[in-house]
Design a protein around this motif. Sequence first.
Motif, mmCIF file in Angstrom:
data_model
loop_
_atom_site.group_PDB
_atom_site.id
_atom_site.type_symbol
_atom_site.label_atom_id
_atom_site.label_comp_id
_atom_site.label_asym_id
_atom_site.label_seq_id
_atom_site.Cartn_x
_atom_site.Cartn_y
_atom_site.Cartn_z
ATOM 1 N N UNK A 1 18.092 54.016 37.519
ATOM 2 C CA UNK A 1 16.990 53.436 36.735
ATOM 3 C C UNK A 1 15.782 54.390 36.679
ATOM 4 N N UNK A 2 15.880 55.523 37.377
ATOM 5 C CA UNK A 2 14.725 56.439 37.469
ATOM 6 C C UNK A 2 14.754 57.542 36.413
ATOM 7 N N UNK A 3 15.833 57.649 35.663
ATOM 8 C CA UNK A 3 15.912 58.749 34.692
ATOM 9 C C UNK A 3 15.042 58.446 33.467
ATOM 10 N N UNK A 4 14.158 59.377 33.103
ATOM 11 C CA UNK A 4 13.301 59.127 31.929
ATOM 12 C C UNK A 4 14.067 59.432 30.628
ATOM 13 N N UNK A 5 15.118 58.647 30.392
ATOM 14 C CA UNK A 5 16.058 58.964 29.306
ATOM 15 C C UNK A 5 15.397 58.879 27.929
ATOM 16 N N UNK A 6 14.522 57.883 27.716
ATOM 17 C CA UNK A 6 13.937 57.737 26.370
ATOM 18 C C UNK A 6 13.104 58.951 26.011
ATOM 19 N N UNK A 7 12.268 59.382 26.959
ATOM 20 C CA UNK A 7 11.411 60.554 26.691
ATOM 21 C C UNK A 7 12.279 61.784 26.459
ATOM 22 N N UNK A 8 13.306 61.933 27.251
ATOM 23 C CA UNK A 8 14.153 63.130 27.112
ATOM 24 C C UNK A 8 14.914 63.111 25.795
ATOM 25 N N UNK A 9 15.369 61.919 25.386
ATOM 26 C CA UNK A 9 16.093 61.838 24.111
ATOM 27 C C UNK A 9 15.156 62.206 22.954
ATOM 28 N N UNK A 10 13.908 61.697 23.020
ATOM 29 C CA UNK A 10 12.932 62.009 21.965
ATOM 30 C C UNK A 10 12.683 63.507 21.879
ATOM 31 N N UNK A 11 12.514 64.162 23.020
ATOM 32 C CA UNK A 11 12.240 65.611 23.012
ATOM 33 C C UNK A 11 13.472 66.390 22.552
ATOM 34 N N UNK A 12 14.654 65.961 22.965
ATOM 35 C CA UNK A 12 15.878 66.664 22.537
ATOM 36 C C UNK A 12 16.020 66.549 21.014
ATOM 37 N N UNK A 13 15.730 65.367 20.463
ATOM 38 C CA UNK A 13 15.777 65.176 18.995
ATOM 39 C C UNK A 13 14.825 66.146 18.307
ATOM 40 N N UNK A 14 13.590 66.185 18.814
ATOM 41 C CA UNK A 14 12.579 67.074 18.199
ATOM 42 C C UNK A 14 13.039 68.528 18.222
ATOM 43 N N UNK A 15 13.560 68.942 19.376
ATOM 44 C CA UNK A 15 13.970 70.348 19.541
ATOM 45 C C UNK A 15 15.095 70.686 18.557
ATOM 46 N N UNK A 16 16.077 69.800 18.467
ATOM 47 C CA UNK A 16 17.228 70.101 17.598
ATOM 48 C C UNK A 16 16.868 69.955 16.122
ATOM 49 N N UNK A 17 15.830 69.171 15.838
ATOM 50 C CA UNK A 17 15.384 69.015 14.438
ATOM 51 C C UNK A 17 14.468 70.179 14.046
ATOM 52 N N UNK A 18 13.525 70.533 14.931
ATOM 53 C CA UNK A 18 12.459 71.476 14.543
ATOM 54 C C UNK A 18 12.795 72.939 14.841
ATOM 55 N N UNK A 19 13.629 73.191 15.817
ATOM 56 C CA UNK A 19 13.890 74.597 16.183
ATOM 57 C C UNK A 19 15.362 74.803 16.559
ATOM 58 N N UNK A 20 16.283 74.357 15.686
ATOM 59 C CA UNK A 20 17.700 74.417 16.076
ATOM 60 C C UNK A 20 18.185 75.831 16.339
ATOM 61 N N UNK A 21 17.728 76.793 15.553
ATOM 62 C CA UNK A 21 18.253 78.152 15.731
ATOM 63 C C UNK A 21 17.837 78.700 17.093
ATOM 64 N N UNK A 22 16.566 78.470 17.464
ATOM 65 C CA UNK A 22 16.085 78.984 18.759
ATOM 66 C C UNK A 22 16.767 78.262 19.920
ATOM 67 N N UNK A 23 17.064 76.968 19.723
ATOM 68 C CA UNK A 23 17.606 76.182 20.839
ATOM 69 C C UNK A 23 19.096 76.398 21.043
#
Length: 396
Positions: free
Chosen positions: A40-62
């Motif tokens: 129950x301690x994993x900050x999954x929502x925040x991590x999912x949001x950031x992973x979405x942003x990264x793959x949407x905004x900077x896919x080539x770099x990531x």
Amino acid sequence: MQYAFSDRIRALKPSAIREILKATQDPNAISFAAGSPASEAFPADAMRGFADEILRDMPAAALTYGVTEGYTPLREAVMRRMQEKYATGSADDDILIVTGGQQGIELLSKCVLNEGDTVISEAPSFIGALNAFRSYAANIVGVPVEDDGMDLDALECALSENPNTKFIYVIPTFQNPSGRVTSLAKRRAILDLAERYDVLILEDNPYFELRYSGEAVPTIKSLDTKGRVVYCGSFSKILSPGIRIGYVIAGRELITKMTVAKQVSDVHTNLVFQMVAYKMMTEFDLDAHITWLCDLYRGKRDAMTRAIGAALPGTSFVEPEGGLFLWLKLPDRIAGAEFARACAEKGVMCVPGATFLTDELAPCPYVRLNFSTPSIAQIEKGIEIMGGVARGFGIQ
Ligand SMILES: Cc1ncc(COP(=O)(O)O)c(C=O)c1O
């Protein structure tokens, strides 16, 4: 076919803890055997949001290759946080992002250990590190852990008897498995001894921010002015072990060599998750998350110590001021392994103390109990069941 394994790897056994966890398939079993954060301690929502942003905004770099040293913004953010908050890391140091603290331990071993070289370790200690040393055919010398850290006389004796010692391995804060904290006086003394005998210190500190009571103690690295301490940190216990992000802060020359060694091992640590970890440090309130974790785990630790007080008279422990583990002492005549086996038969898993010894065959009347992953109800029920097992052993 008959596989011809190297001498190095033939002697290595699978981690007893992994084997116990594999055996824990019964959904009704209560496990005190883990070493991970609460689910129950994993900050999954925040991590999912950031992973979405990264793959949407900077896919080539990531999604391309990264540099072995690690994602530069993450390296800088970790170094800044460790320097500003914990005075750890100097202008002469550099930082390497690694695939979990475990890789930091392995890379240092790879870089400095020749076959037969000595590593001095606390006994008991973290099995993953002991196995890393074993995989480089090191001579591991165990030094007993007292309530305030290593027995200094035994440490000095080990240093003088083993002139081929390369480093002293210390988990100074909420040690795994004993939960002990090395006092400031002993941290200084260990550093002095390392100076005197001209050896490195590997300071492995993945639990230090999970403190539930007592006063924080400075890192050994913060006392080091000569580049003698290799500091190994991790996001595993404060964010998630599955993302496999850790870091090593050490003198530049060492980091340069460890970087070459890492290139050979895995080229670089998973870039998408390095980027997620960076955002978790800079766009998410990591400190507030750690405070929340400490509140959660303090409640669980207190539930476990209360339950042991009620159900396990005849056992003893030093209350852990933080971390994830309670090191339970049984009467001397009882082997931890036998007690753990009897508990497992009743559906409660814990890890026999001998698993963590440099000499696994030495008698060890201890078991390690994890309190982060079970719920409070499971802690209460599991300890009550252990109480029944203890009575069967005549422990009153
Ligand atoms: C003392 C200690 N060091 C290092 C590690 C490795 O952690 P990770 O590789 O997940 O960062 C662990 C994991 O349990 C540990 O207990």
